[in-house]
Design a protein around this motif. Sequence first.
Motif, mmCIF file in Angstrom:
data_model
loop_
_atom_site.group_PDB
_atom_site.id
_atom_site.type_symbol
_atom_site.label_atom_id
_atom_site.label_comp_id
_atom_site.label_asym_id
_atom_site.label_seq_id
_atom_site.Cartn_x
_atom_site.Cartn_y
_atom_site.Cartn_z
ATOM 1 N N TYR A 124 35.651 44.235 67.604
ATOM 2 C CA TYR A 124 34.550 44.039 66.663
ATOM 3 C C TYR A 124 35.128 43.714 65.288
ATOM 4 O O TYR A 124 36.018 44.401 64.794
ATOM 5 N N ILE A 226 35.021 39.789 72.460
ATOM 6 C CA ILE A 226 35.122 39.813 71.011
ATOM 7 C C ILE A 226 33.765 39.496 70.396
ATOM 8 O O ILE A 226 33.017 38.656 70.912
ATOM 9 N N LEU A 227 33.421 40.198 69.332
ATOM 10 C CA LEU A 227 32.166 39.947 68.632
ATOM 11 C C LEU A 227 32.320 40.267 67.154
ATOM 12 O O LEU A 227 33.189 41.053 66.765
ATOM 13 N N GLY A 228 31.485 39.630 66.330
ATOM 14 C CA GLY A 228 31.545 39.875 64.904
ATOM 15 C C GLY A 228 30.313 39.331 64.213
ATOM 16 O O GLY A 228 29.600 38.490 64.752
ATOM 17 N N THR A 236 35.398 35.474 64.929
ATOM 18 C CA THR A 236 35.161 35.472 66.378
ATOM 19 C C THR A 236 35.310 34.073 66.951
ATOM 20 O O THR A 236 35.952 33.880 67.996
ATOM 21 N N ALA A 240 38.512 33.394 69.415
ATOM 22 C CA ALA A 240 38.185 33.044 70.801
ATOM 23 C C ALA A 240 38.716 31.656 71.146
ATOM 24 O O ALA A 240 39.151 31.414 72.277
ATOM 25 N N SER A 249 32.892 35.908 74.126
ATOM 26 C CA SER A 249 32.837 35.933 72.663
ATOM 27 C C SER A 249 31.396 35.810 72.197
ATOM 28 O O SER A 249 30.617 35.023 72.748
ATOM 29 N N SER A 251 29.398 35.472 68.544
ATOM 30 C CA SER A 251 29.420 35.315 67.089
ATOM 31 C C SER A 251 28.003 35.447 66.552
ATOM 32 O O SER A 251 27.118 34.667 66.908
#
Length: 360
Positions: A124, A226-228, A236, A240, A249, A251
């Motif tokens: 994160y 993955i995330l943000g 992100t 990615a 991923s 975003s």
Amino acid sequence: NKYKFIGLLCIIAIAFLYGAGVGVYHWFPFNEIIKIKQFLIYEPPAKLRKIDLSFDNSKTLKFTSFLEHREQLKNKLIVDKELIEINTYKKDKNSDYITLKLYGIKVTGILTKAKNSKKCLAIYIQGHGGDPFNFDYHKKIIKLFNKKGCDLLSLSMLGLGLNSGESSYPSKFGNVLLDKNQSSNHGNYVFYYDKSRADYDPLSLFLSPHYYLIKHINSKYEKTTILGISGGGWYTVWLAALIPEIDNSISFAGTLPFEYRKYAYNHGDWEQIYSNIYSITSYWKLYKLMTIDNNSLETRQAILSYNSDDHCCYMDPYVHHFKREIEKLGWKNLNVLIDETGGTHAIKVKVLKEILKKIE
């Protein structure tokens, strides 16, 4: 007269405090003010249809070209591993600090471990808000992934939040020293130049530390997401695209292509638009790279999520226009999702849960 003056001062003080509450805590009528502001600034949708979208996409490039492009980007953005120093030490019984040093820049991640690990990792990244642990939705996201048996690595942007503090890096004019406030201004990294590797772009100071932190622990896991949010959503997209070992991923309000950047709300910070790296790539190519693995196959899931009434950036009418353009391309495993349940520049955990159901 004396009492009238005191009364006037009290009214002014109350008005000031309430105004601060509207701006900081989004009290009423914050949303109404934002809608009026957006109405005055927005370009009519008719003008959006005139955007030139004659970009270079996957229908005119072989997938192997994207693998070559990924390596081309890494050669300019990911510094030699010898410049990186990584250390891990215990924070408490459930979490570890992972620290990385590049020149005089320190980046810190906090790995929160699941009690019953299923060998999955979530990453994160907070945006310009700074420290992810200051946000309630981040705490809920930790619980969400830990409950699934996934460890969660929490990260901040360069010079912000967990990475707040003094920093330094080499330039053509000698070593640049930045204090805490200067380090948080991303335009201050534009002077970066390492004479031993002149090809490095200043954006490498943003991406290399996060790249190596992820690579340092990723091999221990069988699945990685993955995330943000906001600037973390920008990270992100880039990470990615550069790290094919990332499976999924997400975003949130992180980017839009340059064709939309001329509109006021879509402009973005220094790293979003001013790096020279954007002369050899585009956000369209990065989106495609988010889905392509090391074998030139579209096996990875990528989600670009937006809120139609976002009070910050990347909102309607731009995001629906962008969604239609992506759908015309027919790219596999890349989806644009738009939340229309109310304006906010944050991750709604309910929305995240729905996304996870679709990609897991």
